[in-house]
Design an enzyme around this catalytic site. Sequence first.
Site, PDB file in Angstrom:
ATOM      1  N   GLY A   1      -0.426   4.432  -7.397  1.00 32.96           N
ATOM      2  CA  GLY A   1       0.352   4.105  -6.203  1.00 32.96           C
ATOM      3  C   GLY A   1       0.346   2.602  -6.000  1.00 32.96           C
ATOM      4  O   GLY A   1       1.397   1.966  -6.015  1.00 32.96           O
TER       5      GLY A   1
ATOM      6  N   HIS B   1      15.432   4.195  -3.029  1.00 30.68           N
ATOM      7  CA  HIS B   1      14.006   4.140  -3.362  1.00 30.68           C
ATOM      8  C   HIS B   1      13.184   5.182  -2.600  1.00 30.68           C
ATOM      9  O   HIS B   1      12.401   5.922  -3.172  1.00 30.68           O
ATOM     10  CB  HIS B   1      13.481   2.726  -3.103  1.00 30.68           C
ATOM     11  N   HIS B   2      13.366   5.216  -1.284  1.00 31.26           N
ATOM     12  CA  HIS B   2      12.657   6.215  -0.494  1.00 31.26           C
ATOM     13  C   HIS B   2      13.545   6.701   0.635  1.00 31.26           C
ATOM     14  O   HIS B   2      14.555   6.081   0.952  1.00 31.26           O
ATOM     15  CB  HIS B   2      11.337   5.655   0.056  1.00 31.26           C
TER      16      HIS B   2
ATOM     17  N   GLU C   1     -10.319  -9.694 -14.773  1.00 26.84           N
ATOM     18  CA  GLU C   1     -11.198  -8.840 -13.973  1.00 26.84           C
ATOM     19  C   GLU C   1     -10.471  -7.598 -13.448  1.00 26.84           C
ATOM     20  O   GLU C   1     -11.006  -6.490 -13.472  1.00 26.84           O
ATOM     21  CB  GLU C   1     -11.785  -9.614 -12.783  1.00 26.84           C
TER      22      GLU C   1
ATOM     23  N   SER D   1     -23.537 -14.617 -19.272  1.00 25.02           N
ATOM     24  CA  SER D   1     -23.987 -14.882 -17.900  1.00 25.02           C
ATOM     25  C   SER D   1     -24.358 -13.596 -17.171  1.00 25.02           C
ATOM     26  O   SER D   1     -25.315 -13.544 -16.417  1.00 25.02           O
ATOM     27  CB  SER D   1     -22.884 -15.594 -17.108  1.00 25.02           C
TER      28      SER D   1
ATOM     29  N   GLY E   1       8.098  -2.854 -10.195  1.00 28.00           N
ATOM     30  CA  GLY E   1       6.936  -3.291  -9.421  1.00 28.00           C
ATOM     31  C   GLY E   1       5.721  -3.453 -10.313  1.00 28.00           C
ATOM     32  O   GLY E   1       5.049  -4.489 -10.287  1.00 28.00           O
TER      33      GLY E   1
ATOM     34  N   HIS F   1       9.774   9.639  -2.072  1.00 25.85           N
ATOM     35  CA  HIS F   1      10.521   8.666  -2.870  1.00 25.85           C
ATOM     36  C   HIS F   1      11.374   9.353  -3.930  1.00 25.85           C
ATOM     37  O   HIS F   1      10.875   9.691  -5.003  1.00 25.85           O
ATOM     38  CB  HIS F   1       9.532   7.713  -3.557  1.00 25.85           C
TER      39      HIS F   1
ATOM     40  N   HIS G   1     -17.678 -19.872  -6.023  1.00 23.15           N
ATOM     41  CA  HIS G   1     -18.348 -18.898  -6.886  1.00 23.15           C
ATOM     42  C   HIS G   1     -19.502 -18.180  -6.184  1.00 23.15           C
ATOM     43  O   HIS G   1     -20.116 -17.302  -6.778  1.00 23.15           O
ATOM     44  CB  HIS G   1     -18.850 -19.587  -8.159  1.00 23.15           C
TER      45      HIS G   1
END
Lengths: 671, 671
Positions: free
Chosen positions: B120, B267-268, B416, B389, B162, B31, B479
Amino acid sequence: MSWVQKQIDKRCVENIRMLVVDAIQEAKAGHPGLPLGMAEVGYVLYRKAMRHNPRNPKWFNRDRFVLSAGHGCLLQYICLHLSGYSSVQIDDLRKLCKLGSRTPGHPENVTTDGIETTTGPLGQGVANAVGLAIAEKHLAARFNKSDCTIVDHRTFCMMGDGCAMEGISNEAASLAGHLKLNKLILIYDDNHNTIDGDTSLAFSEDVPLRFQALGWKTIDVEGVYDDLGTFESALNEAYQELEKPILIRVKSKIGKLSKKEGTSKAHHGTFDDEDVKGMRDAAGWNNRDPFYVSPLVYKEFEQQIKQGQALEDQWNTVLAEYVEKYPSEGDMFIKLVNHQLPEDWRKSLPTFSTDDPVDATRGYSEKCLNALASTLPGLLGGSADLAGSNKAYLKDAGDFNSGSPWGRNIRYGIREHAMAAISNGLALHGSGLIPFAATFLVFSDYMKNAMRLSALSKAGVLYLCTHDSIGLGEDGPTHQPVEQLIGLRAIPNMYVFRPADGNETAGAYMAAIKRRNSPSVIALSRQKVWANIAGSSAEKVERGGYIVSDNSDGRQPEIIIIGTGSELCLCESAAQRLREENRKVRVVSLVCWELFNEQDDDYRKSVLHDHVERRMSVEAGSPLGWREYVGSKGQIMGVSTFGESGSYLDVFEKYGFTPENVLNNALRLLS
Amino acid sequence: MSWVQKQIDKRCVENIRMLVVDAIQEAKAGHPGLPLGMAEVGYVLYRKAMRHNPRNPKWFNRDRFVLSAGHGCLLQYICLHLSGYSSVQIDDLRKLCKLGSRTPGHPENVTTDGIETTTGPLGQGVANAVGLAIAEKHLAARFNKSDCTIVDHRTFCMMGDGCAMEGISNEAASLAGHLKLNKLILIYDDNHNTIDGDTSLAFSEDVPLRFQALGWKTIDVEGVYDDLGTFESALNEAYQELEKPILIRVKSKIGKLSKKEGTSKAHHGTFDDEDVKGMRDAAGWNNRDPFYVSPLVYKEFEQQIKQGQALEDQWNTVLAEYVEKYPSEGDMFIKLVNHQLPEDWRKSLPTFSTDDPVDATRGYSEKCLNALASTLPGLLGGSADLAGSNKAYLKDAGDFNSGSPWGRNIRYGIREHAMAAISNGLALHGSGLIPFAATFLVFSDYMKNAMRLSALSKAGVLYLCTHDSIGLGEDGPTHQPVEQLIGLRAIPNMYVFRPADGNETAGAYMAAIKRRNSPSVIALSRQKVWANIAGSSAEKVERGGYIVSDNSDGRQPEIIIIGTGSELCLCESAAQRLREENRKVRVVSLVCWELFNEQDDDYRKSVLHDHVERRMSVEAGSPLGWREYVGSKGQIMGVSTFGESGSYLDVFEKYGFTPENVLNNALRLLS
């Protein structure tokens, strides 16, 4: 508004709150915090704002409502009940969170009519709502005529601080702003509490400013507890917006009315007796039985049934006019919303022979996808900025964007998680759209929870996952999937296809498109496969696994070599060389485990005989799960470590995926 | 700045660009877009801004640099080479993307010294950098003295569009703003291009405004190609900021200098000959061999080696002074950064007997975690808003936040994915921190890619995943994990523990903490288990699987019942009843597949005899993968569909997880 109506409104809201308390106390479980805090908002939405027909929860042109803060579902259940949805009876409220009830702990579209999408994992609902709003905008652009509007609804969504923190909601909101989804209204329950405590523990950003940066209009609502009009005015202001999606921030109190009001303790769990008594007293409810609903309240909501039915009748009239005036579009529209696939849609798929030039399976996929685009008017979707690499672009269908909402290619940007959850919204719009979502297989990791929700909510999303093994090559281990296939195969109601060549790719599309209540993954190679295999078959993909070649009498191969995807060629090549040495060899393609497992015992045993103990699998992915097919004495050729950066052939060689090595392993097994 | 220095700078930047072109042409892969566009920025960072010692890439107090846009790694490889890092020789640049090279397609900390984290998958690096910055702030607060500063570095990170679009970066940036990480500098390569084309396809938000909303200072840099000073001034401005993390937006041109400049084509991929010639001509490079480095350039960078060594020497002096003045803290610091676990740390873990009151395994985990907190000074971490919890709070260790950075509980908020990637940063800070990250097991789905990168980059993160089965109960199928265990077990270099009781929970901690180069998942129940099992063992967890009870002579049980986690009790209960009927029954705990698989053949066979064909597994999760242990004729009790909302006992009963049903299945297998 009249004094009388204000009293009625007040009583309705009070009754909602009392039902919240009763249901929580009865269930000894559940989440009262949002329902108590947002009772006014729920009431206004269901009774005054939304255009919906309780007698027909599936009425096409209804406003959609998604509760992204799914743990607050009790509010929605109560509103559905009061509005007259038959799916939630008063007895269902008594069974909150009970096994088999229509009022589970989080809202499930597959369980309760009136629920649009299955939510609970935070942030998902926001992206679902973006999908619903895209569906509306797209269909409106394709079908509405200047004299006949048949697609015209709003999408409402409610989120809490949790949804606001999750990355997926930012991805979805950024795209919604870009796409100018002005009929999307996101209501933010800004109660300053999450499970662990006050939001100041971890969350001090300026949410409205962030949404403004994303291209949204934002409106603040304060004082909704004193005056419903504050929220109604905000909605009216939102309706005027023609360019931007709208965030309405409602300053609220979690657990309003309870002793726990304004604290995270109100988020979930029951109330003590004193608290219950206090709330009932405050509402003038102290002598009433649990689950009491005032006749006044039912009477108020009865109007919703009438109004909703009138709206649908009106729409039916317009639709009839539309069908008359525009018979061809009308026909297409009606087939779409009735989820009727065109007859013979499969016939548009290409077929391949051994003489055809070889390609990567992503290349075959491109041909299939584009062929289907012409026969399946509901097919639309896109890639997370890899349209070229995924070869997932509908060449004659244009881009969907604010200037050309009829386009069928959605440019998702680098937002995999939102892409998947938006696709769920597109599928669950219930209008016959068949969404595809494309990225590298390794980035299914980013989409995993939304993919799981596709399966749980029976959203028939087509996941096109290219670059499906270490055969990806130079980009290296961060981009080379190893454990993704088994992880996806483990999702209930998910079909994972790994086609070996052109015909199997077509077959994967056939099987996936057919299953409108199940999502599918089609795993596709970056690198060219070596052949269109003589024994491969599009039709047989439907059986999940089948015999590709066999030089025994059909019952007594000495060895069965099982492959998938780009490795099936290696199996065929090794088999040919074994046969040259007079070995009896069967090659099996196990293109879709789930379909194969659904076949009857006889068929499965006819493909993988128990009595042939020499069975070997060849798949450039985790060996986990293959023991089921090769048996205790069989051998599994897989990838147990991460991959490496290098040219595809170098990497394949290092990891043992050469015809020679497959042959040698087969010979060892045979010896 | 002198005219001469400007010329030298210009030449250095040109040389970087020429090396980019040469490496890409040689590799026929990779790239070039970011490296060409950000050559000036890379040069300033490595030669002028960052405090680093090329002769010791692991020098503790170095500034950290993370390339979140990992595909641009060629820029970093070149800067490492020119700066004098022995890990990247000129020959390594010739081997870009080649198998076995130190210059893989994306940067890997485990492959190349000088790379801090493996990036990456987009957005991950931003969160890694937040983790590195938290580590610095935390250690500085714990160890620095008013007269002795031993922890003091900046964290730089470079991201592209990105990374900016990915939700994980918003999560991480929101937390960074909340935590006021003012020594974190995020450089945004704003080149207006992604793979599919101009960012206007999908991305029209105001990125700096969004970051301002998240509590960041933002600085714009224009004209860096004409004047490096524009970027240097921005850095100097950033250094003055004491309250906020800083976003520096650099307006750049992707593929600068190439014919493809400013387009996504840069880009690449490689350049055509004409383009190469044009670029070489522009740099006055036309007569030079590929991979030429001007002596002037090497000479300029030689100063970096001297300066870097001087910085480290200076720091060593301060550290020596610190150790003398503050021997106890000095000792702790040195042990930490040398990754020495205190002797006998295991002894702090509690032991449990069958007489102890039963608890959920998450309850046992809380005891273990808090016991370890006192003996392991590097232990820190937190939960994604489920501290209560998950029972994952260090009770005496305070919260980490801007006012109390010495606290060891990180309040991650409902983020998360960022939590996991931040944990990678904490682990890869290389300072002996042992990060734990807690949430519900089902939400490992949100963290999956970051967890994979823990494994790939050898970050010993401890994932505490509670509510580990349908036994979660009322919250329902959204859940309740089903397929998560197998998905995590499939990740190479990831250890997944599912302890059955108190002692096994302690054992899981022992085994997990010991493995500092591997992440671990400890899956823990929400519901109480039924017993502390007589035959369970903390020590034997290290073997992954072991015999819990056996009333045969040890070689000839009629049946082997294998369980994990909360289901092991069911196995024991069924076994007892079988034994009452004089059956010879063995119960095996398979608490960690990966460790069991690492044992030698003899041990494995001594636990799960091949000749005992009646083997049965009991685990409330996907049946996939269990065939390996039960054999072709064995039986797998698992969960093949999604779960349901209901009380834990009702759900367990419906899905067959009762002692009676285990017994009946065992009897059927025996008959």
